[in-house]
Design a protein around this motif. Sequence first.
Motif, PDB file in Angstrom:
ATOM      1  N   ARG A   1       0.830  -1.184  -0.140  1.00  0.00           N
ATOM      2  CA  ARG A   1      -0.081  -0.039  -0.040  1.00  0.00           C
ATOM      3  C   ARG A   1       0.972   1.213  -0.108  1.00  0.00           C
ATOM      4  O   ARG A   1       0.376   2.196  -0.747  1.00  0.00           O
ATOM      5  CB  ARG A   1      -0.939   0.124   1.162  1.00  0.00           C
ATOM      6  N   TRP A   2       1.918   1.154   0.805  1.00  0.00           N
ATOM      7  CA  TRP A   2       2.813   2.415   0.763  1.00  0.00           C
ATOM      8  C   TRP A   2       3.328   2.833  -0.529  1.00  0.00           C
ATOM      9  O   TRP A   2       3.663   4.000  -0.864  1.00  0.00           O
ATOM     10  CB  TRP A   2       4.030   2.238   1.742  1.00  0.00           C
ATOM     11  N   VAL A   3       3.505   1.797  -1.550  1.00  0.00           N
ATOM     12  CA  VAL A   3       4.111   2.041  -2.826  1.00  0.00           C
ATOM     13  C   VAL A   3       3.053   2.742  -3.665  1.00  0.00           C
ATOM     14  O   VAL A   3       3.415   3.748  -4.169  1.00  0.00           O
ATOM     15  CB  VAL A   3       4.180   0.650  -3.506  1.00  0.00           C
ATOM     16  N   ILE A   4       2.002   2.476  -3.361  1.00  0.00           N
ATOM     17  CA  ILE A   4       0.717   3.325  -4.150  1.00  0.00           C
ATOM     18  C   ILE A   4       0.587   4.936  -3.447  1.00  0.00           C
ATOM     19  O   ILE A   4       0.640   5.626  -4.196  1.00  0.00           O
ATOM     20  CB  ILE A   4      -0.570   2.618  -4.265  1.00  0.00           C
ATOM     21  N   ALA A   5       0.518   4.722  -1.926  1.00  0.00           N
ATOM     22  CA  ALA A   5       0.586   5.968  -1.419  1.00  0.00           C
ATOM     23  C   ALA A   5       1.664   6.886  -1.656  1.00  0.00           C
ATOM     24  O   ALA A   5       1.534   8.251  -1.679  1.00  0.00           O
ATOM     25  CB  ALA A   5       0.366   5.638   0.115  1.00  0.00           C
ATOM     26  N   GLU A   6       2.953   6.313  -1.729  1.00  0.00           N
ATOM     27  CA  GLU A   6       3.934   7.292  -2.013  1.00  0.00           C
ATOM     28  C   GLU A   6       4.164   7.601  -3.395  1.00  0.00           C
ATOM     29  O   GLU A   6       5.116   8.279  -3.640  1.00  0.00           O
ATOM     30  CB  GLU A   6       5.254   6.624  -1.596  1.00  0.00           C
ATOM     31  N   GLY A   7       3.441   7.149  -4.362  1.00  0.00           N
ATOM     32  CA  GLY A   7       3.575   7.445  -5.870  1.00  0.00           C
ATOM     33  C   GLY A   7       4.531   6.721  -6.459  1.00  0.00           C
ATOM     34  O   GLY A   7       4.926   6.856  -7.763  1.00  0.00           O
ATOM     35  N   ILE A   8       5.178   5.526  -5.947  1.00  0.00           N
ATOM     36  CA  ILE A   8       6.020   4.747  -6.427  1.00  0.00           C
ATOM     37  C   ILE A   8       5.487   3.935  -7.377  1.00  0.00           C
ATOM     38  O   ILE A   8       6.402   3.930  -8.315  1.00  0.00           O
ATOM     39  CB  ILE A   8       6.752   4.293  -5.350  1.00  0.00           C
ATOM     40  N   SER A   9       4.498   3.372  -7.356  1.00  0.00           N
ATOM     41  CA  SER A   9       3.860   2.529  -8.451  1.00  0.00           C
ATOM     42  C   SER A   9       3.750   3.485  -9.906  1.00  0.00           C
ATOM     43  O   SER A   9       4.057   2.930 -11.006  1.00  0.00           O
ATOM     44  CB  SER A   9       2.613   2.002  -8.013  1.00  0.00           C
ATOM     45  N   GLU A  10       3.372   4.641  -9.693  1.00  0.00           N
ATOM     46  CA  GLU A  10       3.273   5.276 -10.879  1.00  0.00           C
ATOM     47  C   GLU A  10       4.702   5.748 -11.556  1.00  0.00           C
ATOM     48  O   GLU A  10       4.830   5.531 -12.627  1.00  0.00           O
ATOM     49  CB  GLU A  10       2.479   6.923 -10.364  1.00  0.00           C
ATOM     50  N   TRP A  11       5.562   5.828 -10.584  1.00  0.00           N
ATOM     51  CA  TRP A  11       7.057   6.147 -11.224  1.00  0.00           C
ATOM     52  C   TRP A  11       7.347   5.000 -11.749  1.00  0.00           C
ATOM     53  O   TRP A  11       8.070   5.043 -12.826  1.00  0.00           O
ATOM     54  CB  TRP A  11       7.970   6.502  -9.814  1.00  0.00           C
ATOM     55  N   ILE A  12       7.245   4.052 -11.301  1.00  0.00           N
ATOM     56  CA  ILE A  12       7.713   2.660 -11.652  1.00  0.00           C
ATOM     57  C   ILE A  12       6.893   2.337 -13.274  1.00  0.00           C
ATOM     58  O   ILE A  12       7.739   1.980 -13.998  1.00  0.00           O
ATOM     59  CB  ILE A  12       7.407   1.261 -10.848  1.00  0.00           C
ATOM     60  N   GLU A  13       5.911   2.537 -13.151  1.00  0.00           N
ATOM     61  CA  GLU A  13       4.918   2.204 -14.503  1.00  0.00           C
ATOM     62  C   GLU A  13       5.569   3.319 -15.617  1.00  0.00           C
ATOM     63  O   GLU A  13       5.740   2.965 -16.709  1.00  0.00           O
ATOM     64  CB  GLU A  13       3.519   2.520 -14.334  1.00  0.00           C
ATOM     65  N   ALA A  14       5.615   4.535 -15.206  1.00  0.00           N
ATOM     66  CA  ALA A  14       6.446   5.494 -16.172  1.00  0.00           C
ATOM     67  C   ALA A  14       7.421   5.062 -16.776  1.00  0.00           C
ATOM     68  O   ALA A  14       7.909   5.388 -17.809  1.00  0.00           O
ATOM     69  CB  ALA A  14       6.229   6.799 -15.820  1.00  0.00           C
ATOM     70  N   THR A  15       8.494   4.660 -15.833  1.00  0.00           N
ATOM     71  CA  THR A  15       9.781   4.376 -16.177  1.00  0.00           C
ATOM     72  C   THR A  15       9.791   2.986 -16.985  1.00  0.00           C
ATOM     73  O   THR A  15      10.818   2.903 -18.059  1.00  0.00           O
ATOM     74  CB  THR A  15      10.641   3.892 -15.154  1.00  0.00           C
ATOM     75  N   LEU A  16       8.738   2.032 -16.876  1.00  0.00           N
ATOM     76  CA  LEU A  16       8.680   0.842 -17.629  1.00  0.00           C
ATOM     77  C   LEU A  16       8.181   1.332 -18.932  1.00  0.00           C
ATOM     78  O   LEU A  16       8.851   0.727 -20.002  1.00  0.00           O
ATOM     79  CB  LEU A  16       7.984  -0.154 -16.934  1.00  0.00           C
ATOM     80  N   ILE A  17       7.393   2.137 -19.228  1.00  0.00           N
ATOM     81  CA  ILE A  17       7.041   2.523 -20.333  1.00  0.00           C
ATOM     82  C   ILE A  17       7.996   3.405 -21.216  1.00  0.00           C
ATOM     83  O   ILE A  17       8.017   3.147 -22.405  1.00  0.00           O
ATOM     84  CB  ILE A  17       5.645   3.488 -20.095  1.00  0.00           C
ATOM     85  N   ASP A  18       8.660   4.363 -20.459  1.00  0.00           N
ATOM     86  CA  ASP A  18       9.658   5.077 -21.139  1.00  0.00           C
ATOM     87  C   ASP A  18      10.702   3.778 -21.494  1.00  0.00           C
ATOM     88  O   ASP A  18      11.214   4.375 -22.774  1.00  0.00           O
ATOM     89  CB  ASP A  18      10.247   5.855 -20.177  1.00  0.00           C
TER      90      ASP A  18
END
Length: 106
Positions: A1-18
């Motif tokens: 849950r902290w991964v989502i709360a801290e915005g880390i999951s969005e960063w990971i997704e953006a990095t993978l797409i990049d």
Amino acid sequence: RWVIAEGISEWIEATLIDGAHHLAQLALAQRDHRLLRWAVGKGRLLEPTSEILVRDLMTSLEQTGELEALRELFADLESTISRLGGNEPSAATRALYEQLLGDHNA
């Protein structure tokens, strides 16, 4: 849950797409359409409407002469964006689409 709360999951997704986009660009430069489509496919698992990945795929489809598939891809993108409540593909995506098809209509 902290991964989502801290915005880390969005960063990971953006990095993978990049990363998928950069790999697709390298594959495009080598005309390795199989690798490009693999990279784009993996990236679109995370974000099906990623226009940067759609543009990579559109370019590949044009280079391999798959114009009907290019048209279908763009129509699907328009439909998906509309269904998600968006307006339409970006001006950059539309311009590339028209350029790619225009090259074959000239």
